[in-house]
Design a protein around this motif. Structure first.
Motif, PDB file in Angstrom:
ATOM      1  N   LEU A   1       1.852   9.244  -6.114  1.00 47.80           N
ATOM      2  CA  LEU A   1       2.266  10.625  -5.843  1.00 47.80           C
ATOM      3  C   LEU A   1       3.424  11.045  -6.745  1.00 47.80           C
ATOM      4  O   LEU A   1       3.488  12.197  -7.184  1.00 47.80           O
ATOM      5  CB  LEU A   1       2.646  10.796  -4.376  1.00 47.80           C
ATOM      6  CG  LEU A   1       1.497  10.727  -3.367  1.00 47.80           C
ATOM      7  CD1 LEU A   1       2.034  10.825  -1.944  1.00 47.80           C
ATOM      8  CD2 LEU A   1       0.473  11.797  -3.631  1.00 47.80           C
ATOM      9  N   SER A   2       4.323  10.132  -7.029  1.00 46.39           N
ATOM     10  CA  SER A   2       5.445  10.442  -7.922  1.00 46.39           C
ATOM     11  C   SER A   2       4.957  10.716  -9.343  1.00 46.39           C
ATOM     12  O   SER A   2       5.439  11.649 -10.000  1.00 46.39           O
ATOM     13  CB  SER A   2       6.450   9.292  -7.934  1.00 46.39           C
ATOM     14  OG  SER A   2       7.007   9.095  -6.665  1.00 46.39           O
ATOM     15  N   VAL A   3       4.008   9.932  -9.806  1.00 47.65           N
ATOM     16  CA  VAL A   3       3.446  10.148 -11.142  1.00 47.65           C
ATOM     17  C   VAL A   3       2.718  11.488 -11.184  1.00 47.65           C
ATOM     18  O   VAL A   3       2.837  12.246 -12.157  1.00 47.65           O
ATOM     19  CB  VAL A   3       2.515   8.977 -11.541  1.00 47.65           C
ATOM     20  CG1 VAL A   3       1.676   9.310 -12.749  1.00 47.65           C
ATOM     21  CG2 VAL A   3       3.328   7.723 -11.760  1.00 47.65           C
ATOM     22  N   LEU A   4       1.974  11.802 -10.137  1.00 43.43           N
ATOM     23  CA  LEU A   4       1.274  13.079 -10.073  1.00 43.43           C
ATOM     24  C   LEU A   4       2.256  14.243 -10.057  1.00 43.43           C
ATOM     25  O   LEU A   4       2.058  15.250 -10.736  1.00 43.43           O
ATOM     26  CB  LEU A   4       0.383  13.118  -8.831  1.00 43.43           C
ATOM     27  CG  LEU A   4      -0.495  14.333  -8.666  1.00 43.43           C
ATOM     28  CD1 LEU A   4      -1.461  14.468  -9.831  1.00 43.43           C
ATOM     29  CD2 LEU A   4      -1.252  14.240  -7.363  1.00 43.43           C
ATOM     30  N   GLN A   5       3.329  14.103  -9.325  1.00 44.57           N
ATOM     31  CA  GLN A   5       4.340  15.154  -9.275  1.00 44.57           C
ATOM     32  C   GLN A   5       5.020  15.318 -10.638  1.00 44.57           C
ATOM     33  O   GLN A   5       5.277  16.446 -11.083  1.00 44.57           O
ATOM     34  CB  GLN A   5       5.370  14.825  -8.197  1.00 44.57           C
ATOM     35  CG  GLN A   5       6.202  15.988  -7.765  1.00 44.57           C
ATOM     36  CD  GLN A   5       7.085  15.636  -6.597  1.00 44.57           C
ATOM     37  OE1 GLN A   5       7.513  14.497  -6.450  1.00 44.57           O
ATOM     38  NE2 GLN A   5       7.377  16.616  -5.775  1.00 44.57           N
ATOM     39  N   LEU A   6       5.288  14.232 -11.309  1.00 48.74           N
ATOM     40  CA  LEU A   6       5.865  14.300 -12.649  1.00 48.74           C
ATOM     41  C   LEU A   6       4.901  14.963 -13.624  1.00 48.74           C
ATOM     42  O   LEU A   6       5.310  15.782 -14.452  1.00 48.74           O
ATOM     43  CB  LEU A   6       6.242  12.901 -13.132  1.00 48.74           C
ATOM     44  CG  LEU A   6       6.851  12.812 -14.525  1.00 48.74           C
ATOM     45  CD1 LEU A   6       8.185  13.541 -14.567  1.00 48.74           C
ATOM     46  CD2 LEU A   6       7.010  11.365 -14.938  1.00 48.74           C
TER      47      LEU A   6
ATOM     48  N   VAL B   1       6.846  16.864   0.215  1.00 53.98           N
ATOM     49  CA  VAL B   1       6.927  16.537   1.648  1.00 53.98           C
ATOM     50  C   VAL B   1       6.265  15.191   1.912  1.00 53.98           C
ATOM     51  O   VAL B   1       6.798  14.367   2.671  1.00 53.98           O
ATOM     52  CB  VAL B   1       6.288  17.665   2.483  1.00 53.98           C
ATOM     53  CG1 VAL B   1       6.109  17.247   3.924  1.00 53.98           C
ATOM     54  CG2 VAL B   1       7.125  18.928   2.390  1.00 53.98           C
ATOM     55  N   LEU B   2       5.112  14.947   1.308  1.00 55.86           N
ATOM     56  CA  LEU B   2       4.444  13.648   1.470  1.00 55.86           C
ATOM     57  C   LEU B   2       5.322  12.488   0.984  1.00 55.86           C
ATOM     58  O   LEU B   2       5.391  11.442   1.619  1.00 55.86           O
ATOM     59  CB  LEU B   2       3.122  13.634   0.723  1.00 55.86           C
ATOM     60  CG  LEU B   2       1.927  14.199   1.450  1.00 55.86           C
ATOM     61  CD1 LEU B   2       0.730  14.291   0.502  1.00 55.86           C
ATOM     62  CD2 LEU B   2       1.579  13.372   2.650  1.00 55.86           C
ATOM     63  N   LEU B   3       5.988  12.702  -0.136  1.00 60.46           N
ATOM     64  CA  LEU B   3       6.875  11.650  -0.642  1.00 60.46           C
ATOM     65  C   LEU B   3       8.052  11.392   0.287  1.00 60.46           C
ATOM     66  O   LEU B   3       8.473  10.244   0.484  1.00 60.46           O
ATOM     67  CB  LEU B   3       7.376  12.018  -2.043  1.00 60.46           C
ATOM     68  CG  LEU B   3       6.375  11.778  -3.164  1.00 60.46           C
ATOM     69  CD1 LEU B   3       6.879  12.373  -4.461  1.00 60.46           C
ATOM     70  CD2 LEU B   3       6.144  10.294  -3.323  1.00 60.46           C
ATOM     71  N   ILE B   4       8.585  12.447   0.876  1.00 64.13           N
ATOM     72  CA  ILE B   4       9.698  12.286   1.817  1.00 64.13           C
ATOM     73  C   ILE B   4       9.232  11.523   3.057  1.00 64.13           C
ATOM     74  O   ILE B   4       9.933  10.636   3.568  1.00 64.13           O
ATOM     75  CB  ILE B   4      10.298  13.647   2.183  1.00 64.13           C
ATOM     76  CG1 ILE B   4      11.048  14.226   0.990  1.00 64.13           C
ATOM     77  CG2 ILE B   4      11.228  13.542   3.400  1.00 64.13           C
ATOM     78  CD1 ILE B   4      11.479  15.657   1.164  1.00 64.13           C
ATOM     79  N   VAL B   5       8.055  11.858   3.550  1.00 65.38           N
ATOM     80  CA  VAL B   5       7.533  11.198   4.749  1.00 65.38           C
ATOM     81  C   VAL B   5       7.228   9.735   4.478  1.00 65.38           C
ATOM     82  O   VAL B   5       7.511   8.867   5.312  1.00 65.38           O
ATOM     83  CB  VAL B   5       6.266  11.934   5.252  1.00 65.38           C
ATOM     84  CG1 VAL B   5       5.539  11.138   6.309  1.00 65.38           C
ATOM     85  CG2 VAL B   5       6.646  13.301   5.801  1.00 65.38           C
ATOM     86  N   LEU B   6       6.668   9.431   3.314  1.00 63.46           N
ATOM     87  CA  LEU B   6       6.288   8.050   3.006  1.00 63.46           C
ATOM     88  C   LEU B   6       7.452   7.164   2.565  1.00 63.46           C
ATOM     89  O   LEU B   6       7.387   5.947   2.733  1.00 63.46           O
ATOM     90  CB  LEU B   6       5.210   8.050   1.924  1.00 63.46           C
ATOM     91  CG  LEU B   6       3.844   8.567   2.350  1.00 63.46           C
ATOM     92  CD1 LEU B   6       2.909   8.619   1.158  1.00 63.46           C
ATOM     93  CD2 LEU B   6       3.261   7.694   3.448  1.00 63.46           C
TER      94      LEU B   6
ATOM     95  N   LEU C   1       0.823  -1.205   0.000  1.00 61.33           N
ATOM     96  CA  LEU C   1       0.000   0.000   0.000  1.00 61.33           C
ATOM     97  C   LEU C   1       0.861   1.261   0.000  1.00 61.33           C
ATOM     98  O   LEU C   1       0.600   2.206  -0.741  1.00 61.33           O
ATOM     99  CB  LEU C   1      -0.943  -0.002   1.202  1.00 61.33           C
ATOM    100  CG  LEU C   1      -1.926   1.143   1.305  1.00 61.33           C
ATOM    101  CD1 LEU C   1      -2.862   1.140   0.108  1.00 61.33           C
ATOM    102  CD2 LEU C   1      -2.707   1.046   2.590  1.00 61.33           C
ATOM    103  N   GLN C   2       1.903   1.255   0.810  1.00 60.01           N
ATOM    104  CA  GLN C   2       2.808   2.405   0.868  1.00 60.01           C
ATOM    105  C   GLN C   2       3.504   2.625  -0.475  1.00 60.01           C
ATOM    106  O   GLN C   2       3.584   3.760  -0.967  1.00 60.01           O
ATOM    107  CB  GLN C   2       3.852   2.202   1.959  1.00 60.01           C
ATOM    108  CG  GLN C   2       4.838   3.341   2.075  1.00 60.01           C
ATOM    109  CD  GLN C   2       5.935   3.050   3.087  1.00 60.01           C
ATOM    110  OE1 GLN C   2       6.056   1.942   3.589  1.00 60.01           O
ATOM    111  NE2 GLN C   2       6.740   4.049   3.368  1.00 60.01           N
ATOM    112  N   ASN C   3       3.985   1.571  -1.087  1.00 57.62           N
ATOM    113  CA  ASN C   3       4.657   1.697  -2.377  1.00 57.62           C
ATOM    114  C   ASN C   3       3.698   2.167  -3.466  1.00 57.62           C
ATOM    115  O   ASN C   3       4.078   2.953  -4.338  1.00 57.62           O
ATOM    116  CB  ASN C   3       5.289   0.367  -2.781  1.00 57.62           C
ATOM    117  CG  ASN C   3       6.505   0.034  -1.941  1.00 57.62           C
ATOM    118  OD1 ASN C   3       7.099   0.905  -1.301  1.00 57.62           O
ATOM    119  ND2 ASN C   3       6.864  -1.232  -1.896  1.00 57.62           N
ATOM    120  N   THR C   4       2.461   1.715  -3.418  1.00 57.87           N
ATOM    121  CA  THR C   4       1.460   2.156  -4.388  1.00 57.87           C
ATOM    122  C   THR C   4       1.185   3.647  -4.257  1.00 57.87           C
ATOM    123  O   THR C   4       1.103   4.371  -5.258  1.00 57.87           O
ATOM    124  CB  THR C   4       0.153   1.359  -4.210  1.00 57.87           C
ATOM    125  OG1 THR C   4       0.451  -0.037  -4.309  1.00 57.87           O
ATOM    126  CG2 THR C   4      -0.871   1.757  -5.245  1.00 57.87           C
TER     127      THR C   4
END
Length: 88
Positions: A16-21, A82-87, A8-11
């Motif tokens: 979020l990475s795709v959205l940021q890209l 920030v969310l990506l760093i935390v997760l 779930l965390q990796n998903t």
């Protein structure tokens, strides 16, 4: 149970990475004026629901209204980072 949490965390991190890209590509495409195309419409469709609540909050409190840069876009990108760093 730990395995399910990891999946779930990796998903969420990948989403979020795709959205940021997509936001980064949208920002770069905004520098080059061109006719609207399907890819640009797709990027707006994906990213605007994430940016819109922040934009409405900034408009409601009258924050950053006189700046030439879209601070709601920048702030949303920062929140995703920030969310990506935390997760991660």
């Amino acid at each position: 149970m730990y395995f399910v949490f990891t999946i779930l965390q990796n998903t969420v991190v990948i989403a979020l990475s795709v959205l940021q890209l997509a936001m980064l590509i949208r920002a770069i495409m905004s520098w080059f004026p061109m006719e609207s195309n399907a890819f640009e419409n797709f990027l707006y469709t994906i990213t605007e629901p994430i940016i819109l609540p922040v934009r409405r909050l900034f408009i409601y409190f009258n924050w950053f209204q006189d700046l030439p840069i879209d601070m709601a876009f920048f702030f949303t990108y920062l929140l995703l980072s920030v969310l990506l760093i935390v997760l991660a």
